[in-house]
Design an enzyme around this catalytic site. Structure first.
Site, mmCIF file in Angstrom:
data_model
loop_
_atom_site.group_PDB
_atom_site.id
_atom_site.type_symbol
_atom_site.label_atom_id
_atom_site.label_comp_id
_atom_site.label_asym_id
_atom_site.label_seq_id
_atom_site.Cartn_x
_atom_site.Cartn_y
_atom_site.Cartn_z
ATOM 1 N N CYS A 86 64.356 -11.856 146.558
ATOM 2 C CA CYS A 86 65.662 -11.924 146.165
ATOM 3 C C CYS A 86 66.045 -10.837 145.311
ATOM 4 O O CYS A 86 67.319 -10.587 145.553
ATOM 5 C CB CYS A 86 65.561 -13.143 145.021
ATOM 6 S SG CYS A 86 64.584 -14.568 145.526
ATOM 7 N N ASP A 87 65.147 -9.950 144.554
ATOM 8 C CA ASP A 87 65.650 -8.942 143.777
ATOM 9 C C ASP A 87 65.169 -7.610 144.180
ATOM 10 O O ASP A 87 65.560 -6.886 143.589
ATOM 11 C CB ASP A 87 65.002 -9.124 142.439
ATOM 12 C CG ASP A 87 65.641 -10.770 141.770
ATOM 13 O OD1 ASP A 87 66.613 -11.054 141.985
ATOM 14 O OD2 ASP A 87 64.825 -11.272 141.188
ATOM 15 N N CYS A 147 60.638 -12.973 142.313
ATOM 16 C CA CYS A 147 60.878 -13.038 143.634
ATOM 17 C C CYS A 147 61.270 -11.793 144.378
ATOM 18 O O CYS A 147 62.386 -11.224 144.150
ATOM 19 C CB CYS A 147 61.884 -14.023 143.781
ATOM 20 S SG CYS A 147 62.465 -14.221 145.414
#
Ligand SMILES: Cc1cc2nc3c(=O)[nH]c(=O)nc-3n(C[C@H](O)[C@H](O)[C@H](O)COP(=O)(O)OP(=O)(O)OC[C@H]3O[C@@H](n4cnc5c(N)ncnc54)[C@H](O)[C@@H]3O)c2cc1C
Length: 300
Positions: free
Chosen positions: A135-136, A132
């Site tokens: 997200c990261d 992701c």
């Protein structure tokens, strides 16, 4: 026993749309999700291809859908569904919050990432390997990253990562991308993205418990702090057991979103659809709610 007309499993865009329509048809609805409402919308940085909204943040679209449901008096209930059983004309749904009974069920459980199958893949998740970018991605500011895949998600996220990372190495096993041309054109003209077409990642090397480099099938080693894997999706359908017909795990439906079991419908990414997008999930949700309403009228 908690009873309702229609029990919707999953509060992603498909499930929330089905809930919105079902509420407007005057049905009693339970909308269950094991996580926060929004599903994969919460993993998307910006959506550019949902008509009428221009560019919209994934979490904003999720929040707006949730607010609209709230206006109708419905909010998603936090629970995991573990099984569904047919019981006469009704369905018994086992959840982490107890058992529910419904006249119809809509499965909107979506899909999750597929693994690449590297030896130490699981161990390196959170230590350099991610599925992701939204997200990261921010953890890799100014660093070098490798992206694997050739579909829309890989291309979109390679572009997103190019705004954060120092360099993006995009590895794809075929010599053409599967994703939309508009995206592959942007990728090809992006100076921060280096392409490795017709190549495969075969090994993730680590140093001090963290990813240090990625090895290709021809022995080439790419130094990288991050490895973002976008090689397809797996449907969230294992809890269904043998209840309904599936194909490679994806629920088989007809154009009315009916599954092989009368009264059970499937929508969005979890079904065998040719295109998995927010717009298609939303369309499926509207059709299923309409068909459930017709079904309930027939049965009453
Ligand atoms: C990184 C990324 C970028 C994307 N970019 C775009 C884009 O730009 N444009 C676009 O149109 N689409 C995009 N997509 C695809 C889009 O997000 C999906 O097609 C869409 O979210 C599918 O909706 P859905 O409701 O079917 O499933 P999901 O969004 O997956 O929602 C399913 C929900 O079901 C819940 N659930 C699963 N199993 C259970 C269970 N047993 N019990 C209870 N709840 C359960 C999950 O927690 C989840 O909330 C992207 C996806 C990703 C991951």
């Amino acid at each position: 026993m908690n009873e309702c007309d229609v029990f919707i499993i999953g509060a992603g865009p498909a499930g929330m749309t089905a809930a919105l329509y079902a509420m407007r048809y005057g049905e009693s609805v339970v909308l269950a999700d094991q996580g926060a409402p929004g599903g994969q919308l919460l993993l998307i940085d910006e959506i550019e291809n949902y008509p009428g909204l221009g560019k919209v943040k994934g979490f904003e679209l999720a929040e707006n859908m949730e607010k609209e449901l709230g206006k109708l008096g419905l909010s998603a209930t936090f629970m995991e569904v573990s099984s569904i059983k047919k019981d006469g004309n009704k369905f018994k749904i086992s959840t982490s919050e107890g058992e529910y009974e419904a006249k119809a069920v809509i499965i909107a459980t979506g899909a999750g990432h597929r693994e690449l199958g590297l030896e130490n893949e699981k161990h390196l998740v959170g230590r350099g390997i991610s599925y992701c970018a939204t997200c990261d991605g921010p953890f890799f500011k100014g660093k070098d990253v490798v992206v694997v895949g050739g579909g829309d998600t890989a291309l979109t996220d390679a572009l997103y990562l190019s705004k954060i990372a120092n360099k993006v190495h995009l590895v794809h096993r075929r010599n053409e991308f599967r994703g939309q041309k508009v995206l592959s054109d942007k990728v090809r003209s992006n100076e921060k993205i280096t392409l490795y077409l017709s190549h495969q990642v075969v090994k993730a090397n680590e140093e001090g418990g963290k990813l240090s480099s990625v090895e290709l099938e021809n022995g080439e080693v790419i130094k990288a702090d991050g490895l973002f894997i976008f090689v397809g999706i797996t449907p969230n359908s294992s809890f269904l057991g043998s209840l309904i017909e599936t194909e490679n795990g994806f629920v088989v439906t007809n154009g009315k979103m009916e599954t092989s079991l009368e009264g059970v419908y499937a929508i969005g990414d979890v079904r065998n659809t040719p295109l998995r997008q927010v717009s298609t999930a939303v369309g499926d949700g509207a059709i299923a709610a309409f068909e459930v309403d017709e079904y309930l009228k027939r049965k009453s």
